[in-house]
Design a protein around this motif. Structure first.
Motif, PDB file in Angstrom:
ATOM      1  N   ALA A   1      36.602 -18.073 -17.081  1.00  0.00           N
ATOM      2  CA  ALA A   1      37.155 -17.096 -17.200  1.00  0.00           C
ATOM      3  C   ALA A   1      36.445 -15.708 -17.524  1.00  0.00           C
ATOM      4  CB  ALA A   1      38.171 -17.323 -18.325  1.00  0.00           C
ATOM      5  N   ARG A   2      36.843 -14.558 -17.059  1.00  0.00           N
ATOM      6  CA  ARG A   2      36.062 -13.276 -17.538  1.00  0.00           C
ATOM      7  C   ARG A   2      36.257 -13.051 -18.724  1.00  0.00           C
ATOM      8  NH1 ARG A   2      32.742 -10.348 -18.106  1.00  0.00           N
ATOM      9  NH2 ARG A   2      32.462  -8.124 -17.375  1.00  0.00           N
ATOM     10  N   MET A   3      35.095 -13.123 -19.540  1.00  0.00           N
ATOM     11  CA  MET A   3      34.991 -12.825 -21.025  1.00  0.00           C
ATOM     12  C   MET A   3      34.922 -11.551 -21.592  1.00  0.00           C
ATOM     13  SD  MET A   3      33.278 -16.468 -22.033  1.00  0.00           S
ATOM     14  CE  MET A   3      34.035 -17.987 -21.563  1.00  0.00           C
ATOM     15  N   ILE A   4      34.399 -10.439 -20.760  1.00  0.00           N
ATOM     16  CA  ILE A   4      34.235  -9.171 -21.178  1.00  0.00           C
ATOM     17  C   ILE A   4      35.453  -8.293 -20.782  1.00  0.00           C
ATOM     18  CG2 ILE A   4      32.345  -7.365 -21.387  1.00  0.00           C
ATOM     19  CD1 ILE A   4      30.473  -9.598 -20.596  1.00  0.00           C
ATOM     20  N   ASP A   5      35.229  -7.358 -19.637  1.00  0.00           N
ATOM     21  CA  ASP A   5      36.330  -6.515 -19.042  1.00  0.00           C
ATOM     22  C   ASP A   5      36.796  -7.132 -18.006  1.00  0.00           C
ATOM     23  OD1 ASP A   5      35.872  -4.659 -21.220  1.00  0.00           O
ATOM     24  OD2 ASP A   5      34.200  -3.539 -19.884  1.00  0.00           O
ATOM     25  N   PRO A   6      38.300  -7.260 -17.554  1.00  0.00           N
ATOM     26  CA  PRO A   6      38.555  -7.721 -16.353  1.00  0.00           C
ATOM     27  C   PRO A   6      37.850  -7.143 -15.010  1.00  0.00           C
ATOM     28  CG  PRO A   6      40.290  -6.911 -17.613  1.00  0.00           C
ATOM     29  CD  PRO A   6      38.896  -6.304 -18.430  1.00  0.00           C
ATOM     30  N   ALA A   7      37.473  -8.268 -14.358  1.00  0.00           N
ATOM     31  CA  ALA A   7      36.820  -7.831 -13.068  1.00  0.00           C
ATOM     32  C   ALA A   7      38.042  -7.126 -12.065  1.00  0.00           C
ATOM     33  CB  ALA A   7      36.218  -8.895 -12.323  1.00  0.00           C
ATOM     34  N   PRO A   8      37.383  -6.112 -11.071  1.00  0.00           N
ATOM     35  CA  PRO A   8      38.516  -5.557 -10.474  1.00  0.00           C
ATOM     36  C   PRO A   8      39.211  -6.480  -9.456  1.00  0.00           C
ATOM     37  CG  PRO A   8      36.051  -4.650 -10.162  1.00  0.00           C
ATOM     38  CD  PRO A   8      36.158  -5.660 -11.050  1.00  0.00           C
ATOM     39  N   PRO A   9      40.496  -6.527  -9.371  1.00  0.00           N
ATOM     40  CA  PRO A   9      41.446  -7.162  -8.556  1.00  0.00           C
ATOM     41  C   PRO A   9      41.114  -7.423  -7.211  1.00  0.00           C
ATOM     42  CG  PRO A   9      42.558  -5.228  -9.173  1.00  0.00           C
ATOM     43  CD  PRO A   9      41.387  -5.201  -9.940  1.00  0.00           C
ATOM     44  N   LEU A  10      41.501  -8.211  -6.489  1.00  0.00           N
ATOM     45  CA  LEU A  10      41.265  -8.444  -5.219  1.00  0.00           C
ATOM     46  C   LEU A  10      42.357  -7.445  -4.541  1.00  0.00           C
ATOM     47  CD1 LEU A  10      41.285 -12.299  -4.631  1.00  0.00           C
ATOM     48  CD2 LEU A  10      39.319 -10.616  -4.442  1.00  0.00           C
ATOM     49  N   PRO A  11      41.822  -6.849  -3.362  1.00  0.00           N
ATOM     50  CA  PRO A  11      42.577  -5.920  -2.753  1.00  0.00           C
ATOM     51  C   PRO A  11      44.022  -6.307  -2.412  1.00  0.00           C
ATOM     52  CG  PRO A  11      40.505  -5.730  -1.676  1.00  0.00           C
ATOM     53  CD  PRO A  11      40.404  -6.983  -2.712  1.00  0.00           C
ATOM     54  N   ALA A  12      44.934  -5.588  -2.634  1.00  0.00           N
ATOM     55  CA  ALA A  12      46.288  -5.780  -2.053  1.00  0.00           C
ATOM     56  C   ALA A  12      46.846  -4.855  -0.952  1.00  0.00           C
ATOM     57  CB  ALA A  12      47.168  -5.945  -3.325  1.00  0.00           C
ATOM     58  N   GLY A  13      47.927  -5.250  -0.561  1.00  0.00           N
ATOM     59  CA  GLY A  13      48.346  -4.345   0.615  1.00  0.00           C
ATOM     60  C   GLY A  13      48.846  -5.113   1.667  1.00  0.00           C
ATOM     61  N   ASP A  14      49.159  -4.318   2.907  1.00  0.00           N
ATOM     62  CA  ASP A  14      49.335  -4.702   4.055  1.00  0.00           C
ATOM     63  C   ASP A  14      48.189  -5.200   4.896  1.00  0.00           C
ATOM     64  OD1 ASP A  14      50.518  -5.483   6.441  1.00  0.00           O
ATOM     65  OD2 ASP A  14      51.425  -3.570   7.084  1.00  0.00           O
ATOM     66  N   PRO A  15      47.731  -6.356   5.376  1.00  0.00           N
ATOM     67  CA  PRO A  15      46.445  -6.622   5.822  1.00  0.00           C
ATOM     68  C   PRO A  15      46.615  -6.123   7.159  1.00  0.00           C
ATOM     69  CG  PRO A  15      47.354  -8.565   4.984  1.00  0.00           C
ATOM     70  CD  PRO A  15      48.492  -7.460   4.801  1.00  0.00           C
ATOM     71  N   ALA A  16      47.899  -6.066   7.823  1.00  0.00           N
ATOM     72  CA  ALA A  16      47.974  -5.618   9.349  1.00  0.00           C
ATOM     73  C   ALA A  16      47.425  -4.105   9.495  1.00  0.00           C
ATOM     74  CB  ALA A  16      49.511  -5.643   9.837  1.00  0.00           C
ATOM     75  N   ALA A  17      47.853  -3.302   8.298  1.00  0.00           N
ATOM     76  CA  ALA A  17      47.219  -1.864   8.096  1.00  0.00           C
ATOM     77  C   ALA A  17      45.832  -1.540   8.290  1.00  0.00           C
ATOM     78  CB  ALA A  17      47.981  -1.294   7.045  1.00  0.00           C
ATOM     79  N   LEU A  18      45.031  -2.738   8.040  1.00  0.00           N
ATOM     80  CA  LEU A  18      43.871  -2.475   7.962  1.00  0.00           C
ATOM     81  C   LEU A  18      42.820  -3.115   9.273  1.00  0.00           C
ATOM     82  CD1 LEU A  18      43.054  -3.964   4.375  1.00  0.00           C
ATOM     83  CD2 LEU A  18      43.430  -1.481   5.210  1.00  0.00           C
ATOM     84  N   ARG A  19      43.769  -3.517  10.142  1.00  0.00           N
ATOM     85  CA  ARG A  19      43.338  -3.897  11.391  1.00  0.00           C
ATOM     86  C   ARG A  19      43.742  -2.817  12.654  1.00  0.00           C
ATOM     87  NH1 ARG A  19      46.330  -9.221   9.914  1.00  0.00           N
ATOM     88  NH2 ARG A  19      44.529 -10.442   9.031  1.00  0.00           N
ATOM     89  N   ASP A  20      42.712  -2.406  13.411  1.00  0.00           N
ATOM     90  CA  ASP A  20      43.079  -1.734  14.597  1.00  0.00           C
ATOM     91  C   ASP A  20      43.659  -2.390  15.577  1.00  0.00           C
ATOM     92  OD1 ASP A  20      42.943   0.060  16.760  1.00  0.00           O
ATOM     93  OD2 ASP A  20      41.309   1.084  15.935  1.00  0.00           O
ATOM     94  N   PRO A  21      45.047  -2.074  15.784  1.00  0.00           N
ATOM     95  CA  PRO A  21      45.759  -2.793  16.934  1.00  0.00           C
ATOM     96  C   PRO A  21      45.216  -2.657  18.229  1.00  0.00           C
ATOM     97  CG  PRO A  21      46.779  -0.721  16.319  1.00  0.00           C
ATOM     98  CD  PRO A  21      45.738  -0.875  15.619  1.00  0.00           C
ATOM     99  N   ARG A  22      44.276  -1.830  18.486  1.00  0.00           N
ATOM    100  CA  ARG A  22      43.688  -1.928  19.722  1.00  0.00           C
ATOM    101  C   ARG A  22      42.708  -3.236  19.916  1.00  0.00           C
ATOM    102  NH1 ARG A  22      41.033   4.294  19.724  1.00  0.00           N
ATOM    103  NH2 ARG A  22      40.813   3.703  17.614  1.00  0.00           N
ATOM    104  N   LEU A  23      42.240  -3.701  18.900  1.00  0.00           N
ATOM    105  CA  LEU A  23      41.244  -4.779  18.951  1.00  0.00           C
ATOM    106  C   LEU A  23      42.165  -5.973  19.382  1.00  0.00           C
ATOM    107  CD1 LEU A  23      39.417  -4.595  15.904  1.00  0.00           C
ATOM    108  CD2 LEU A  23      38.437  -4.065  18.142  1.00  0.00           C
ATOM    109  N   VAL A  24      43.406  -6.307  19.553  1.00  0.00           N
ATOM    110  CA  VAL A  24      43.890  -7.035  19.941  1.00  0.00           C
ATOM    111  C   VAL A  24      44.004  -7.361  21.659  1.00  0.00           C
ATOM    112  CG1 VAL A  24      46.519  -8.086  20.395  1.00  0.00           C
ATOM    113  CG2 VAL A  24      45.778  -6.962  17.993  1.00  0.00           C
ATOM    114  N   ALA A  25      44.048  -5.974  22.104  1.00  0.00           N
ATOM    115  CA  ALA A  25      43.782  -6.170  23.632  1.00  0.00           C
ATOM    116  C   ALA A  25      42.327  -6.561  24.083  1.00  0.00           C
ATOM    117  CB  ALA A  25      44.180  -4.798  24.405  1.00  0.00           C
ATOM    118  N   LEU A  26      41.478  -6.150  23.254  1.00  0.00           N
ATOM    119  CA  LEU A  26      40.151  -6.143  23.565  1.00  0.00           C
ATOM    120  C   LEU A  26      39.437  -7.680  23.104  1.00  0.00           C
ATOM    121  CD1 LEU A  26      38.539  -2.815  22.466  1.00  0.00           C
ATOM    122  CD2 LEU A  26      38.546  -3.745  24.560  1.00  0.00           C
ATOM    123  N   TRP A  27      40.260  -8.476  22.131  1.00  0.00           N
ATOM    124  CA  TRP A  27      39.890  -9.782  21.794  1.00  0.00           C
ATOM    125  C   TRP A  27      39.283 -10.669  22.600  1.00  0.00           C
ATOM    126  CZ3 TRP A  27      37.778 -10.596  17.133  1.00  0.00           C
ATOM    127  CH2 TRP A  27      37.536 -12.019  16.667  1.00  0.00           C
TER     128      TRP A  27
END
Length: 511
Positions: free
Chosen positions: A16-42
Motif C-alpha cells: 500500500a502507498r505509505m506517503i502521498d497517494p500515487a496518481p490514479p489510473l486514467p479514467a474516461g471513454d477509451p474509444a475517445a482516445l482511439r482514432d476511428p480511421r485506424l479501424v479501416a487501416l488495421w
C-alpha cells in the motif's frame, strides 16, 4: 517439465502507498482516445496484408530524457526502423516516407534492398532528411518547420490511407498528426502515465499480476527511506532495493541501494546509478524532479529477464507479437543490451499469460499500438516464479529485430507455439543487439562496415533465410557502436553468426 508447461507461483509484492497517494489510473471513454480511421487501416498492419495505396510515415523520434553523452548516437537510433521499409514495400502499392535528422547513407539503402532480391518499389520509398543533428526529439524538429510539414503533406497524398509510425507517442506526434491530418499508430499521450514505473505497478496490481514489493510515487530521499523501511518490514530478507525514475528507459534511470543493516543514509549515499556518468547525489536530485518508485531487488541463483511484445488494436483487441530473453549488462546488470528470440519455452507461457492480462487492462484504457512488458523469472521447485517489472508503452529494443526477421523471411510468429516460422514452416531464432561496440570501432566508417559484409561473408542468405543484418550503422564512426541481428535455424547457429560478426569487426578495427 515438458516444454510449454508451467507452474506459476504467487509472490504479490505490491505494498500500500505509505506517503502521498500515487496518481490514479486514467479514467474516461477509451474509444475517445482511439482514432476511428485506424479501424479501416488495421487489417493492413501485418506483414502479409495487402496495403493497397497506404502510406506509412516513419518517425522514429527518441522522445526521452537521455544522458548527454548518448546524444551522438541518437541519429543512428532513428535508423532502426529502416527494415520496416522492406516489409511495407513487399506490399503492392504501399508507400513509405521515412524521416531522419541526418541523411541516410545511400549505400546503406542499397544494402537493405539487396537482402530481398527482386524487391520492387524503390520509387515508393521517400527518404526525408532535416539536416539537423542537434540534440532533441526528431518530431519536434519536424513540427517547428512549416515548409517541411508541407512537403510531408504532399508525400502522404491521401490522409485517410496513411498513418504515422512513431517510436513513442507524445504531444509532438499528435501535433504532427493534426498538421498532416493523419492518424498516429500509438497510444494517446494522455495515457502516458500507464507506461511510467509508477503506472506500471498500478496496472500490474489491477491486472492481478505479481510484482516485486515496492512503493510508488516517491521523490525525496526521505520518501525513499520510508519506502525502504516499508519494503524491509514486508520482506525482512531483502538485501537491496532498486530506485527507478518514472520515465527512464533501458535501465538508465535505475539505481541500486544495497541494504547493509546499518545507517540508511549511508546506504543511500552509496547508491549505484546504472548511468555511470551520474553520482548518487545527482541521481536523487533527478528523482526529486521526475519522481519514481522503490522496489525490492529480486535476487536468485538463476535470474532471467524475459519480455513479451504485444499490440492493441483500435477496437480493443490484443495480440502477442513475440517473447524474448533480454540480454542485460551495466554496473548492476539492469541495462538493456540486446535480446534472444524466442524466450525459453520453460517459462514463456507463464509470462505470456501475465502479459496478456496486462495488455487487456491497457487496451481497456484505450491503448493502441505496440508495447512490451518486462519480467524477471527464476526457478522455483519444478516451476518458475515471475514478477512483472515494467510496461514499455512504446516500441522498444525488441521491436526492430522482430520487424527485421519478418521483413527478410516473410514469415510470421505463432503465439500458441511460441515460434517464428517461415512460409515453408521452418523455425527461426535470433540474437540481436544495438550494443556491438568498442572504442576501436571508431576507426571504422559505415562504408568500411559495408565492405566487410562482402569481404567477410557477413551478409544475408535469402535462400536459407539465415545470416546477419546490421543496423545503426551511422553510429560506428561517432560512437564505436553498431547494431546486429543474427538469424539462424537454431539458437546455436544464431550465436555463431553473432560471434562471427563481432570477430570480423574486432579484426578490422584492430581491437
Amino acid at each position: 517439465m515438458a516444454a510449454g508447461e508451467f507452474r506459476g507461483r504467487g509472490g504479490f509484492g505490491t505494498l500500500a502507498r505509505m506517503i502521498d497517494p500515487a496518481p490514479p489510473l486514467p479514467a474516461g471513454d477509451p474509444a475517445a482516445l482511439r482514432d476511428p480511421r485506424l479501424v479501416a487501416l488495421w487489417p493492413t498492419l501485418t506483414a502479409r496484408a495487402a496495403a493497397g495505396d497506404r502510406t506509412m510515415l516513419v518517425v522514429n523520434s527518441v522522445n526521452f530524457d537521455i544522458p548527454e553523452h548518448l546524444n551522438a548516437v541518437v541519429p543512428a537510433y532513428e535508423e532502426r526502423f529502416l527494415f520496416v521499409v522492406l516489409t511495407l514495400l513487399r506490399q503492392p502499392g504501399g508507400r513509405v516516407v521515412y524521416v531522419t535528422s541526418q541523411p541516410v547513407l545511400p549505400r546503406l539503402v542499397d544494402y537493405y534492398f539487396s537482402m530481398v532480391p527482386g524487391l520492387a518499389g524503390r520509387e515508393r520509398l521517400h527518404l526525408v532528411s532535416i539536416g539537423d543533428g542537434s540534440p532533441g526529439p526528431l518530431t519536434r524538429k519536424i513540427v517547428s518547420r512549416p515548409r517541411l510539414v508541407e512537403r510531408l503533406r504532399r508525400l502522404v497524398a491521401d490522409p485517410d490511407r496513411a498513418l504515422i509510425f512513431p517510436f513513442s507517442t507524445t504531444e509532438a506526434e499528435m501535433e504532427l498528426g493534426a498538421l498532416l491530418d493523419v492518424p498516429v499508430y500509438g497510444p494517446h499521450p494522455s495515457l502516458a502515465h500507464l507506461g511510467t514505473k509508477t503506472g506500471s505497478r498500478q496496472v500490474f496490481a489491477a491486472a492481478g499480476v505479481p510484482a516485486p514489493a515496492g512503493v510508488e510515487g516517491v521523490r525525496t530521499r526521505a520518501e525513499v527511506r520510508d519506502a525502504i523501511r516499508a519494503i524491509v518490514a514486508a520482506r525482512p530478507a531483502a538485501t537491496a532495493v532498486v530506485v527507478k525514475l518514472d520515465d527512464s528507459i533501458s535501465g538508465l534511470g535505475n539505481a541500486v541501494v544495497r541494504l547493509t543493516g546499518g545507517d540508511l543514509d549511508e546506504d543511500l549515499d552509496a547508491a549505484e546509478p546504472q548511468d555511470t556518468q551520474a553520482s548518487a547525489a545527482e541521481f536523487f536530485a533527478t528523482l526529486e524532479r521526475r519522481g519514481g518508485i522503490v522496489e525490492e531487488r529480486i535476487v536468485a541463483p538463476l535470474l532471467l529477464s524475459p519480455s513479451v511484445q504485444l499490440r492493441a488494436g483500435p477496437l480493443g483487441q490484443v495480440e502477442v507479437l513475440s517473447t524474448h530473453d533480454q540480454l542485460l549488462g551495466g554496473p548492476s546488470g539492469q541495462s538493456f543490451l540486446g535480446c534472444r528470440f524466442p524466450a525459453d519455452p520453460a517459462y514463456a507461457p507463464l509470462v505470456t499469460e501475465y502479459a496478456l492480462r496486462v495488455g487487456e487492462r491497457l487496451a481497456a484504457h484505450g491503448v493502441v499500438g505496440r508495447f512490451g512488458i518486462d519480467f524477471v523469472v527464476h526457478p522455483d521447485g519444478d516451476g518458475w516464479t515471475a514478477y512483472a517489472i515494467e510496461v514499455n508503452l512504446r516500441n522498444g529494443g525488441t521491436t526492430h529485430p522482430l520487424l527485421t526477421l519478418a521483413a527478410l523471411t516473410d514469415g510470421t510468429y505463432d503465439a500458441a507455439a511460441g515460434e517464428f516460422r517461415c512460409a515453408d514452416g521452418t523455425a527461426r531464432h535470433y540474437v540481436a543487439s544495438d550494443h556491438v561496440e568498442s572504442p576501436a570501432y571508431r576507426s571504422l566508417t559505415p562504408d568500411d562496415l559495408l565492405d566487410l559484409v562482402d569481404e567477410r561473408g557477413l551478409g544475408w542468405d535469402p535462400d536459407t533465410r539465415t545470416g546477419l543484418a546490421f543496423h545503426m550503422v551511422s553510429a560506428l564512426a561517432v560512437a564505436g557502436q553498431v547494431g546486429v541481428t543474427a538469424v539462424g535455424t537454431t539458437p546455436g547457429q544464431a550465436d555463431e553468426l553473432f560471434a562471427g560478426a563481432r570477430r570480423a569487426l574486432d579484426e578490422a578495427a584492430g581491437a
